[in-house]
Design a protein around this motif. Structure first.
Motif: not given
Length: 178
Positions: A1-23
């Motif tokens: 069985m063969f599949k196209h890459a586009k069938e499983s491509q994923i994109t996520i977008t996330e807002l970066m919050l102060p709790s994600h920051s370093n020092f």
């Protein structure tokens, strides 16, 4: 069985919050790595229709810092399929919401392995290469694997020849005391 890459491509977008920051007030690299692992898992699992585990990560370069308040977009696509493994190509970009400026922050390659319910490796569908870019990515993955094997063999304890490296190491910021 063969599949196209586009069938499983994923994109996520996330807002970066102060709790994600370093020092220093920038987004912590560990947080980005965690997101990268999640999207690589999702892409590989979608392609294989199996639970997948991370076998290796090839080269993570943090090219530009990510600021609190920026949107981070992660894109994942299957670049290569072996018998039970897949190389997932990742691209990470950040966007300043106020200015619209988009920065390329990171590209990386995660090797994921498909697992059956018994925990053993299972075969994955092959990849349909339908563009020049998909052929280039597939070929690049093969070359990267060959280079990694060669590198591993050169520095294997049983194969390592200290005389071939000692003069170069003396030019570095190290002191040899053998």
């Amino acid at each position: 069985m063969f599949k196209h890459a586009k069938e499983s491509q994923i994109t996520i977008t996330e807002l970066m919050l102060p709790s994600h920051s370093n020092f220093s007030g920038k987004i912590h690299g560990g947080h980005i790595l965690n997101l990268m692992d999640q999207i690589a898992f999702a892409c590989a699992s979608k392609h294989s229709r199996h639970y997948c585990v991370t076998a290796s990560v090839n080269k993570v370069d943090f090219l530009n810092p990510i600021e609190v308040g920026e949107l981070v977009t992660l894109k994942a696509s299957v670049n290569y399929t072996g018998r039970t493994s897949m190389v997932i190509g990742l691209r990470i970009e950040s966007e300043n919401i106020q200015t619209g400026e988009v920065k390329h922050c990171n590209s990386s390659y995660f090797t994921m392995v498909a697992k059956g319910e018994d925990g053993k490796n299972v075969p994955v569908p092959g990849l349909i290469l339908d563009t020049e870019q998909s052929v280039r990515r597939f070929a690049r993955s093969i070359k990267r694997q060959e280079q990694a094997r060669k590198r591993s063999n050169i520095f294997k304890a049983s194969e390592f020849k200290i005389d071939e490296h000692i003069d170069f190491i003396k030019t570095q910021n190290a002191k040899i005391e053998l």
